[in-house]
Design an enzyme around this catalytic site. Structure first.
Site, short mmCIF file in Angstrom:
data_model
loop_
_atom_site.label_atom_id
_atom_site.label_comp_id
_atom_site.label_asym_id
_atom_site.label_seq_id
_atom_site.Cartn_x
_atom_site.Cartn_y
_atom_site.Cartn_z
CD GLU A 36 -68.21 22.06 83.79
OE1 GLU A 36 -67.26 21.28 83.68
OE2 GLU A 36 -69.23 22.02 83.07
CE LYS B 99 -71.78 23.10 80.04
NZ LYS B 99 -71.91 21.66 80.32
CE LYS C 2 -64.72 19.18 74.88
NZ LYS C 2 -65.98 19.67 75.46
CB CYS D 298 -63.01 20.01 57.79
SG CYS D 298 -63.74 18.39 57.84
CD1 TRP E 46 -65.91 17.02 63.15
CD2 TRP E 46 -64.16 16.67 64.50
NE1 TRP E 46 -66.38 16.64 64.37
CE2 TRP E 46 -65.35 16.43 65.23
CE3 TRP E 46 -62.93 16.51 65.14
CZ2 TRP E 46 -65.34 16.04 66.56
CZ3 TRP E 46 -62.94 16.13 66.47
CH2 TRP E 46 -64.13 15.91 67.16
CG HIS F 274 -88.94 15.72 99.78
ND1 HIS F 274 -89.83 15.14 100.65
CD2 HIS F 274 -89.62 15.96 98.64
CE1 HIS F 274 -91.01 15.01 100.04
NE2 HIS F 274 -90.91 15.51 98.83
CD GLU G 141 -75.33 20.97 81.09
OE1 GLU G 141 -74.94 20.00 81.76
OE2 GLU G 141 -74.61 21.55 80.26
CG ASN H 117 -65.64 22.54 56.65
OD1 ASN H 117 -66.28 21.66 57.21
ND2 ASN H 117 -65.43 23.73 57.19
N GLY H 118 -67.77 20.14 55.07
CA GLY H 118 -69.23 20.13 54.96
C GLY H 118 -69.74 18.74 54.62
NE ARG I 226 -62.24 25.39 60.46
CZ ARG I 226 -63.29 26.19 60.49
NH1 ARG I 226 -63.23 27.30 61.20
NH2 ARG I 226 -64.37 25.92 59.83
C1 F6R Z 1 -69.39 19.33 81.68
C2 F6R Z 1 -68.84 18.41 80.70
C3 F6R Z 1 -68.59 17.03 81.13
C4 F6R Z 1 -68.72 16.00 79.99
C5 F6R Z 1 -68.36 14.60 80.48
C6 F6R Z 1 -68.58 13.55 79.43
O1 F6R Z 1 -69.61 20.60 81.15
O2 F6R Z 1 -68.57 18.78 79.58
O3 F6R Z 1 -69.40 16.68 82.21
O4 F6R Z 1 -70.03 16.03 79.52
O5 F6R Z 1 -67.01 14.58 80.89
O6 F6R Z 1 -67.76 13.75 78.32
P1 F6R Z 1 -68.06 13.03 76.96
O7 F6R Z 1 -69.35 13.58 76.43
O8 F6R Z 1 -66.90 13.35 76.09
O9 F6R Z 1 -68.20 11.57 77.24
#
Ligand code: F6R
Length: 609
Positions: free
Chosen positions: A488, A485, A604, A2, A72, A504, A481, A98-99, A29
């Site tokens: 990407e 990271k 995103k 928020c 939020w 393998h 993971e 906020n909170g 935010r």
């Molecule tokens: C990688 C990353 C993505 C998301 C994926 C799912 O760093 O952030 O692989 O995890 O696109 O996104 P959500 O969690 O929004 O369903």
């Protein structure tokens, strides 16, 4: 998370315009609903972000002071009625918050008995009502506000206004940041300096337990016990964008630095530590049904899928439920065999990932109970699942998910306690996991405090074209993971692999220029990890190890570099191990000159298949 912005000044009558402009710079935010209030023009609220609010606010929205908010959602859907500001029953007191107010149900109950009527589902709404109640007795806004604040439990950053004294605004902080802006004939309250900076660079950061009063001419600060306190004035030389990032270079770094707070928010009110229980309000309605569930299928994509893989270990080991983890993008193209005794559990930060959503819909069609672990309140997955748990991680702006991932793992651990205690987990075991969960924020902080050593490591390896990440058991998904990271954000070849799988195939890639990140926590598979590291070293492959502080030091003799993380129980180690891997990927990308917040070709929220 928020955003709060409030203004009082003697310069003119355009508080409305000032507040709307300020909200725009706080949009990162939160953006699910917005609202504004000035004593002269009243309040306008809307679902959606600032653009929606602007459409509704007339050009002549006069006021010399006012408060505004971007939400939020945490309690209640992102609707107009739940948007802030909230007011007292008599419409005299207005509050933005906020909170999370943890004891809002008790307080609401007490106020209802006194005849107060509430219009929203928001925890915030109890506050203006509480102030109204105290004002009846004290006849003094400041005293009434202090008395009300003293009744709250939880976290808050607050701005409030009383129509009877329109020039005076009250701010308070407990756990959620609040900053005052000190201008010439005008003063401001905000969640961070970004909306203040176009007006003044002089700011005061409130500390927890501070209650501030601002008027156009000045400010004063008290503690909750009414004693006076003074806080230093800081001159901010950030630009607005730097301010949004809290002075960090990128949102991704800021979001990683928020991880301790995020874990606290995710856990808040959900652990009954002395009984070894987890209280998950969002699952209450289906708690009985969950007792009869024979199988859980976790559906998710990308990083959230890896959280699901860790969840599989947690839930099978501690709740004794068979779990499968499926990629959202594959699930409905197979013919998944589901029935009413199956729960389909979607994990998604955005709550909008189309493949995960379609997997939920497939689950529904086939009669399964559908659940969600979702960060975005009111998102499609949150709405379409039968029940679920929100992350409370706050908006995540960096494209690569970091703080939300950590929060997803914490929710899965809570779920393991919740379901485990339904199915024979002992109180002792529940207590042990709860104790370790509560200790996580400090441990994560200690890893973040060493971020410069991870940065140095990224600099050392930045010339590498490839990277292998290996781990076993709980840490195998963390190897995936770490690799995701790195690739990407830095566009190099990185591969995650179960350490036992190396022989393998993947070990064929290893030579003296092909480094490996080995997750070698002191756990049940530590000896096996040491053997795998030996195999890599025998082929001259450089190795960076993630090891456990204060445990065995044999790994140190084997490898080129070690990052130590604090000790915790095996099921929670992935949470701590993810932190240095995220930091490494961030610094590696930055070192290569890329923008880690916006990796190429990625978005995103992936709302197309
Ligand atoms: C990688 C990353 C993505 C998301 C994926 C799912 O760093 O952030 O692989 O995890 O696109 O996104 P959500 O969690 O929004 O369903």
């Amino acid at each position: 998370m928020c955003g709060i912005f409030a203004y009082t000044g003697n310069k003119g009558k355009d508080a409305g315009g000032i507040l709307l402009d300020g909200l725009l710079s706080l949009e990162y935010r939160g953006y699910d609903s917005a609202g504004i209030f000035t004593p002269e023009s009243g309040s306008i609220k809307t679902p959606g972000a600032v653009a929606e609010l602007r459409k509704k606010v007339p050009k002549e929205f006069a006021g010399k002071s006012g408060i505004a908010h971007l939400r939020w959602a945490t309690h209640g859907e992102p609707t107009e009625k739940n948007a802030h500001p909230h007011s007292s029953g008599d419409g005299e007191i207005w509050v933005v918050h906020n909170g999370i107010i943890e004891n809002f149900k008790e307080l609401k109950h007490g106020l209802e008995k006194k005849g107060h009527v509430f219009l929203s589902d928001s925890d915030t709404e109890i506050l203006p009502h509480l102030v109204e109640e105290h004002l009846k007795h004290t006849k003094d806004f400041e005293k009434a506000a202090l008395a009300a604040l003293n009744e709250l439990r939880g976290t808050y950053g607050i701005a409030m206004q009383y129509k009877g004294e329109p020039d005076k605004l009250i701010a308070a902080r407990m756990g959620s940041p609040i900053v005052l802006g000190l201008g010439n004939g005008e003063h401001f309250i905000a969640s961070d300096p970004s909306p203040i900076l176009p007006h003044t660079k002089q700011v005061v950061f409130l500390e927890d337990g501070d209650v501030a009063v601002i008027t156009p001419e000045g400010h004063g600060i008290k503690k909750l016990d009414s004693s006076n306190v003074s806080r230093a004035t800081t001159e901010i030389d950030w630009n607005a964008e730097e301010a949004q990032k809290g002075g960090h270079e990128h949102f991704m770094l800021k979001e990683m630095m928020e991880m301790p707070e995020v874990v606290e928010n995710t856990l808040r009110g959900r652990l009954i530590a002395d009984k070894g229980l987890a209280k998950l309000g969002g699952l209450e309605e289906v708690a009985k049904q969950l007792e009869g569930i024979e199988r859980i299928i976790i559906v998710a994509c990308g990083t959230a899928y890896y959280a699901g893989l860790v969840g599989e270990y947690m839930l099978e080991e501690h709740a004794g439920i068979p779990v499968e983890v499926e990629l959202g993008s594959e699930f409905r193209y197979r013919s998944p065999v589901l029935n009413q005794r199956t729960a389909v559990l979607a994990i998604s930060q955005s709550g909008e990932t189309i493949d995960t959503l379609e997997a939920v819909r497939e689950g529904k069609r086939k009669g399964a109970l559908t659940l969600g672990i979702v960060n975005t309140v009111g998102s499609t997955i949150a709405r379409e699942t039968d029940a679920g748990v929100y992350n409370h991680a706050g908006p995540e702006i960096g494209v690569a998910s970091t703080k939300a991932f950590v929060s997803q793992l914490v929710v899965l651990a809570l779920l393991a306690i919740f379901l485990g205690r339904q199915r024979g987990m002992s109180e002792k075991q529940g207590k042990e996991i709860a104790k370790e969960l509560k200790a996580l924020p400090k441990k994560i902080q200690s890893i973040l405090d060493k971020h410069t050593s991870v940065e140095a490591l990224a600099k050392k390896y930045v010339g590498s074209r490839d990277f292998l990440f290996i781990g076993r058991k709980y840490n195998m998904p963390i190897a995936y993971e770490g690799a995701l990271k790195l690739k990407e954000l830095s566009y190099i070849h990185a591969e995650g692999c179960g350490a036992g799988e190396m022989k393998h195939g993947p070990i064929a890639m290893i030579d003296e220029v092909f480094p490996t990140f080995a997750i070698a926590s002191a756990d049940a598979v530590y000896e096996k990890m040491l053997s795998n590291i030996h195999e890599i070293r025998a082929r001259k492959g450089p190795v960076v190890a993630l090891a456990t502080e204060g445990a065995d030091t044999r790994v140190e003799e084997l490898v080129q570099d070690v990052i130590y993380v604090p000790k915790t129980i095996e099921m929670l180690a992935p949470i701590l191990n993810a932190v240095p891997l995220h930091l490494f990927a961030y610094y590696f990308s930055r070192e290569k000159g890329y923008n880690p917040d916006r990796p190429r070709n990625l978005a995103k929220s992936v709302t197309v298949e």
